[in-house]
Design an enzyme around this catalytic site. Structure first.
Site, mmCIF file in Angstrom:
data_model
loop_
_atom_site.group_PDB
_atom_site.id
_atom_site.type_symbol
_atom_site.label_atom_id
_atom_site.label_comp_id
_atom_site.label_asym_id
_atom_site.label_seq_id
_atom_site.Cartn_x
_atom_site.Cartn_y
_atom_site.Cartn_z
ATOM 1 N N ARG A 90 0.824 -1.202 0.000
ATOM 2 C CA ARG A 90 0.000 0.000 0.000
ATOM 3 C C ARG A 90 0.864 1.261 0.000
ATOM 4 O O ARG A 90 0.501 2.282 -0.555
ATOM 5 C CB ARG A 90 -0.880 -0.018 1.259
ATOM 6 N N TYR A 91 1.996 1.192 0.694
ATOM 7 C CA TYR A 91 2.909 2.339 0.803
ATOM 8 C C TYR A 91 4.210 1.933 0.114
ATOM 9 O O TYR A 91 4.594 0.757 0.133
ATOM 10 C CB TYR A 91 3.208 2.653 2.273
ATOM 11 N N ARG A 94 7.169 -0.219 2.191
ATOM 12 C CA ARG A 94 6.901 -1.364 3.060
ATOM 13 C C ARG A 94 5.759 -2.220 2.514
ATOM 14 O O ARG A 94 4.881 -1.714 1.808
ATOM 15 C CB ARG A 94 6.576 -0.918 4.479
ATOM 16 N N CYS A 103 -4.869 -17.382 14.304
ATOM 17 C CA CYS A 103 -4.437 -16.597 15.479
ATOM 18 C C CYS A 103 -4.600 -17.456 16.725
ATOM 19 O O CYS A 103 -5.424 -18.382 16.738
ATOM 20 C CB CYS A 103 -5.320 -15.361 15.643
ATOM 21 N N CYS A 107 -10.313 -12.066 18.030
ATOM 22 C CA CYS A 107 -10.842 -10.846 18.639
ATOM 23 C C CYS A 107 -12.188 -10.544 18.003
ATOM 24 O O CYS A 107 -12.335 -10.643 16.783
ATOM 25 C CB CYS A 107 -9.877 -9.691 18.400
ATOM 26 N N CYS A 110 -12.099 -7.943 15.141
ATOM 27 C CA CYS A 110 -10.999 -8.088 14.174
ATOM 28 C C CYS A 110 -11.342 -7.465 12.819
ATOM 29 O O CYS A 110 -12.392 -7.736 12.250
ATOM 30 C CB CYS A 110 -10.687 -9.565 13.983
ATOM 31 N N ARG A 112 -9.875 -8.153 10.135
ATOM 32 C CA ARG A 112 -9.746 -9.176 9.088
ATOM 33 C C ARG A 112 -10.603 -10.398 9.427
ATOM 34 O O ARG A 112 -10.282 -11.515 9.066
ATOM 35 C CB ARG A 112 -8.280 -9.580 8.906
ATOM 36 N N ASP A 273 -11.905 -0.355 13.057
ATOM 37 C CA ASP A 273 -12.293 -0.395 11.645
ATOM 38 C C ASP A 273 -13.750 -0.830 11.480
ATOM 39 O O ASP A 273 -14.343 -1.408 12.388
ATOM 40 C CB ASP A 273 -11.364 -1.352 10.887
ATOM 41 N N ASP A 310 -7.508 3.988 9.684
ATOM 42 C CA ASP A 310 -7.294 3.430 8.348
ATOM 43 C C ASP A 310 -8.486 3.842 7.508
ATOM 44 O O ASP A 310 -9.625 3.439 7.807
ATOM 45 C CB ASP A 310 -7.189 1.899 8.418
ATOM 46 N N LYS A 317 -3.408 4.869 6.246
ATOM 47 C CA LYS A 317 -3.563 5.244 7.659
ATOM 48 C C LYS A 317 -3.246 6.727 7.804
ATOM 49 O O LYS A 317 -2.250 7.189 7.254
ATOM 50 C CB LYS A 317 -2.531 4.412 8.420
HETATM 51 S S1 SF4 Z 1 -7.159 -8.613 15.524
HETATM 52 FE FE1 SF4 Z 1 -7.670 -10.293 14.076
HETATM 53 S S2 SF4 Z 1 -5.691 -10.822 13.151
HETATM 54 FE FE2 SF4 Z 1 -5.232 -9.697 15.033
HETATM 55 S S3 SF4 Z 1 -5.044 -11.277 16.649
HETATM 56 FE FE3 SF4 Z 1 -7.157 -10.550 16.694
HETATM 57 S S4 SF4 Z 1 -8.239 -12.023 15.391
HETATM 58 FE FE4 SF4 Z 1 -6.063 -12.237 14.878
#
Ligand code: SF4
Length: 352
Positions: A90-91, A94, A103, A107, A110, A112, A273, A310, A317
């Site tokens: 994206r940048y 990097r 994971c 979360c 999350c 993603r 997000d 973001d 960002k």
């Molecule tokens: S935010 Fe998403 S990618 Fe990051 S640790 Fe939690 S579940 Fe995994």
């Protein structure tokens, strides 16, 4: 203490972490979004507190079934900037390298969440991994590679070591940054062997720890971070601003101080997000700015992260913290007005 990661609603119910009455709704949530709670996290949850800030981050909530129109499956637009599978460029200087999409915990907020977990995208096959490394080799402007995912520290140590060494062997790659939750949610995984795998010959590794509440920096987590920092690997923090978890100045200040005590430099406070089914966990940007203003007044400069957003869709960002200076009423040629931490307005002269 449970010894296995809890991965189903039945296991959460047996562990006393969800009420039986919610089972049907939570089964629907779990069918859509991955669930995992490590023994360390299960132990951190206060079962007597219906608003426990650790539980709120990891225990599924029926509210996740309600998506809002502005929410999107790929809120920060990773896919729009992915030239080959596993890379997000994206940048200019990097790239993200996503070797895995699993994971140690999942979360509830999350960004993603549509990509990670057992039902999400697969980790890179050897061919795809090679294509990703080839892309990095072919782009001399790439100075930094950010290993993310998923959580790259779920990789078996030999594979992690191989990834770090492959990247370190690319002349123009100088920095390898690892984004992880592992030191806080499964500190026993941060072994001497794993730490040595993170070290890149002749290159610099940073580890960025994602943690959102000061209780996540338990004694075991602090010891895990110390093993990383003692090995000469600097650490940064990432925190997501979450309603009912850390959206008050006392909690946020305690978290940032805990990071600094662990030799972790507070780096980003992310505005949450627009991930599907996460509206109940977001706060307003005004609340975030107000918290940043309050923190500026009460805790050390070392403890100040950048509050960032973001931009949905992938435009990148940007810092969205409070602004303390504006042009004077007659324009910048006349000078500026600067707002002090206590709210007072002060004049600052124009350049002469
Ligand atoms: S935010 Fe998403 S990618 Fe990051 S640790 Fe939690 S579940 Fe995994």
């Amino acid at each position: 203490m449970t010894t296995d990661t809890l991965r189903s609603i039945a296991q959460l119910r047996n562990a006393g972490l969800v009420p039986a009455a919610q089972t049907a709704a939570l089964e629907q949530v779990a069918a859509r979004y991955a669930v995992a709670i490590t023994p360390t996290v299960a132990e951190l949850i206060d079962r007597d507190d219906p608003n426990d800030p650790i539980a709120r981050q990891f225990i599924p909530d029926p509210a996740e079934l309600a998506s809002q129109p502005q929410e999107r499956p790929d809120p920060i637009g990773d896919d729009a900037f992915s030239p080959v599978e596993g890379i997000v460029h994206r940048y200019p200087d990097r790239v993200l390298l996503k070797l895995v999409h699993t994971c140690p915990v999942y979360c509830r907020f999350c960004f993603r969440r549509e990509m990670v977990g057992p039902g999400g995208r697969r980790g890179l096959t050897a061919d795809k991994r090679d294509a990703a490394y080839r892309y990095i080799r072919q782009h001399p402007e790439i100075w930094e590679v950010i290993l993310t995912g998923g959580d790259p520290l779920v990789l078996p140590v030999p594979r992690l070591r191989a990834a770090v060494h492959t990247l370190a062997a690319i002349d123009h790659v100088k920095i390898i940054r690892v984004h992880t939750r592992m030191p806080a949610v499964a500190p026993e995984r941060i072994t001497a062997e794993l730490v040595s795998a993170l070290r890149a010959p002749g290159k610099t590794t940073y580890v960025a720890l994602h943690a959102n509440h000061p209780r996540e920096l338990s004694p075991a987590a602090r010891a895990a971070c110390a093993r990383i920092v003692d090995a000469g690997i600097p650490m940064l923090s990432q925190t997501v601003l979450l309603r009912g978890v850390n959206d008050d100045v006392e909690t946020l200040s305690a978290l940032m101080r805990a990071f600094v005590e662990c030799r972790i430099k507070p780096y980003y406070l992310h505005h949450a997000d627009l991930a599907p089914g996460t509206g109940h966990l977001r706060v307003s940007i005004e609340t975030g700015q107000q918290l940043m203003r309050q923190m500026r007044g009460r805790v050390s400069g070392l403890c100040q992260p950048a509050y960032v957003l973001d931009i949905p869709g992938g435009a990148g960002k940007v810092p969205i913290g409070p602004n303390y200076i504006s042009a004077a009423a007659g324009g910048a040629e006349q000078g500026y007005e600067v707002r002090a931490i206590n709210g007072g307005l002060h004049a600052y002269p124009p350049r002469t």
